[in-house]
Design an enzyme around this catalytic site. Structure first.
Site, PDB file in Angstrom:
ATOM      1  N   LYS A 290       0.933  -0.947  -0.126  1.00  0.00           N
ATOM      2  CA  LYS A 290      -0.009   0.072   0.070  1.00  0.00           C
ATOM      3  C   LYS A 290       0.748   1.361  -0.093  1.00  0.00           C
ATOM      4  O   LYS A 290       0.620   2.088  -0.610  1.00  0.00           O
ATOM      5  CB  LYS A 290      -1.031   0.068   1.261  1.00  0.00           C
ATOM      6  CG  LYS A 290      -2.143  -1.049   0.968  1.00  0.00           C
ATOM      7  CD  LYS A 290      -2.935  -0.946   2.098  1.00  0.00           C
ATOM      8  CE  LYS A 290      -4.257  -1.609   2.091  1.00  0.00           C
ATOM      9  NZ  LYS A 290      -5.172  -1.750   3.002  1.00  0.00           N
ATOM     10  N   ASP A 326     -10.169   2.713   1.525  1.00  0.00           N
ATOM     11  CA  ASP A 326     -10.227   2.174   2.929  1.00  0.00           C
ATOM     12  C   ASP A 326     -10.737   3.314   3.772  1.00  0.00           C
ATOM     13  O   ASP A 326     -11.766   2.830   4.693  1.00  0.00           O
ATOM     14  CB  ASP A 326      -8.910   1.563   3.402  1.00  0.00           C
ATOM     15  CG  ASP A 326      -8.524   0.338   2.984  1.00  0.00           C
ATOM     16  OD1 ASP A 326      -9.224  -0.371   2.672  1.00  0.00           O
ATOM     17  OD2 ASP A 326      -7.013   0.215   3.023  1.00  0.00           O
TER      18      ASP A 326
END
Ligand code: NAP
Length: 499
Positions: A290, A326
């Site tokens: 990420k 997210d």
């Protein structure tokens, strides 16, 4: 059209035939691995072969793979070649003959075709083109090259070979191993003659083979063609990701010509450079990439730039756009529960966030400045301190949390996650009626923390809501189409309840 071929490794001719007859019609052909019937030829070999060839219900590839090429056959080479010739005489559509044995095989009667095969179980050799040329020169009607991928980047020359030759010379090119799975799933996009699948989990003839039901029902293999757009999840490890199941189901539901793959990646930059020219349109990004992915983007969303971590890549007109779904998805799940508990707005509430890893970071950035008091507690206190400093929150160690009386408790530690399902990150005595409890853990479906919170009269939000929410937002980022959220949730629930 690329064919789907199931490899059969049953131990008797009856079992071979019964497995073959049980296959659905979308399985175009089967490979009958006779080396799994016989390691040396028994007296009954010809009669067995005749039985299989007379009772087959679809085209067959007859293979008697010797040990030196990764098979089980240990008998004399002469017997093996004689039986392959006999298979042709009995009307087998294809026989598989290794490149180093094709000269000895000699002529076979038409219309049987020879799949001339090359295997390398150690690596992907640099001269795939030379091997292809040699097989073509040996008069192969179909050329098969199966090599080990040690890294996903090894799949690129294999796909390139298919693209160059697939439309002119029937070619099967496959990267073995988990890293090589894209070559199996994308055979139709690159013009392969066929792709091999296993009969079921654990029944594979080569590492990385996918069961036929999964290849067709999850990946919609038979619909994949040259124009199909490519999506996937970049992770390491990736084998247990639920993302292929939910995104492929969503693509099917809205009727998009797209497929979503698991990509086991070690070098995200090289992966992007290698796959982007092959209609790569979007990626989910997860552990451990990420943060490493963010600087590889041409443009970053405001939130993603602030956090320095992305979970979504969209590729439009050659430009890479990185974003983070997210954070909004976690906030939506949390605010939904807070609304049900009558705790909105959160501006005057105390929120206790357990954990200081990737999930905690996303939620901390999302909540920063929006809640009255944010306290981050973690087993490793220095990590809590660092995250708290980044988002201007308070911090403490886990041993001090039972003195706190938060309105909202969020767990982002992995405590309670499968297989340690009988653990909770907090004592049950901390849970009070009216509190909001949000657990990022989504496997099991209901964690011990959520069960105890429900019993104590708390309002709960589960990690499933977060997981489905972030996936739905990714789908919408890529396609511009409303995500079929209910279906996506159903797929996740089904997979989790199967265990
Ligand atoms: P991570 O970066 O590895 O962080 C793990 C966190 O758990 C750290 O804070 C770690 O503390 C803590 N921890 C681990 N074992 C512990 C123990 N025995 N006792 C106390 N604390 C412990 O992982 P992550 O990406 O943040 O993921 C954490 C959890 O959230 C996972 O279960 C993951 O599946 C879930 N998650 C769910 C979603 C969703 O969509 N629902 C999204 C992301 C993550 P230390 O710092 O002391 O090691």
């Amino acid at each position: 059209m690329t064919k789907l071929c199931v490899c059969l490794i049953e131990r008797t001719p009856e079992a071979m035939l019964s497995a073959m007859h049980s296959l659905p019609r979308y399985v175009h052909m089967v490979e009958v691995r006779l080396d799994h019937l016989w390691q040396v030829l028994p007296r009954s070999a010809e009669a067995d072969l005749e039985r299989i060839c007379r009772n087959k219900d679809r085209p067959v590839v007859i293979t008697i793979r010797p040990r030196r090429e990764g098979g089980l056959y240990e008998g004399p080479e002469g017997d093996r070649l004689r039986l392959l010739r006999r298979a042709a005489a009995l009307g087998a559509e294809y026989i598989d003959i290794e490149l180093d044995s094709v000269a000895e095989l000699g002529e076979i009667p038409a219309p049987t075709q020879r799949i001339v095969s090359y295997h390398n179980f150690q690596q992907t050799p640099s001269d795939l083109e030379g091997i292809h040329r040699k097989a073509a020169g040996a008069g192969a009607e179909v050329i098969k090259i199966a090599v080990l991928a040690r890294d996903i980047l090894d799949t690129l020359p294999v796909l390139a070979l298919l693209k160059r030759h697939g439309s002119t010379v029937p070619t099967i090119a496959v990267s073995m191993g988990e890293e090589g799975m894209p070559t199996r799933l994308l055979a139709g996009k690159f013009g392969a003659f066929l792709s091999y699948a296993s009969l079921a989990e654990g029944r594979d003839t080569a590492d990385g083979q996918v069961p036929f039901r999964q290849i067709e029902e999850m990946y919609r293999f038979c619909r994949i063609g040259p124009e199909t757009s490519l999506f996937g999840v970049v992770a390491n490890p990736v084998a247990h990701s639920m993302s292929p199941a939910i995104h492929n189901a969503a693509f099917a539901e809205v009727g998009l010509d797209a497929v979503y793959l698991p990509f086991k990646v070690t070098d995200p930059g090289a992966f992007l450079d290698g796959y982007q020219p092959h209609d790569l349109k979007g990626l989910s990004v997860t552990i451990p990439h990420k943060e490493a992915m963010a600087p590889l983007m041409d443009d970053l969303g405001e939130l993603a730039a602030r956090i320095g971590a992305i979970n979504t890549v969209a590729i439009r007109r050659g430009r890479r756009y990185g974003s983070n779904t997210d954070v909004p998805a976690a906030l939506a799940a949390l605010e939904g529960a807070a609304c049900r508990a009558g705790l909105l707005p959160l501006g005057r509430r105390t929120v206790l966030l357990l954990g200081a890893g990737g999930a905690a970071r996303a939620i901390a950035y999302g909540l920063a400045g929006k809640v009255g008091r944010l306290i981050i507690a973690n087993r490793t206190v220095s990590r809590a301190e660092k995250l708290a400093a980044d988002v201007r929150a308070e911090h403490c160690g886990l041993e001090r949390i039972d003195r706190l009386r938060p309105d909202v408790l969020i767990n982002t530690t992995s405590v309670g996650m499968y297989p340690r399902v009988d653990e909770s990150p907090v004592p049950a005595s901390m849970l009070r009626g009216g509190m909001v409890v949000f657990d990022a853990v989504y496997n099991p479906l209901e964690t011990m923390l959520l069960r105890q919170a429900r019993d104590a009269g708390c309002v709960t939000a589960s990690g499933i809501e977060w997981f489905v929410g972030q996936a739905a937002a990714q789908f919408e980022t890529w396609t511009g189409v409303a995500a079929p959220r209910e279906l996506m949730a159903k797929v996740v629930m089904e997979r989790l309840s199967r265990g």
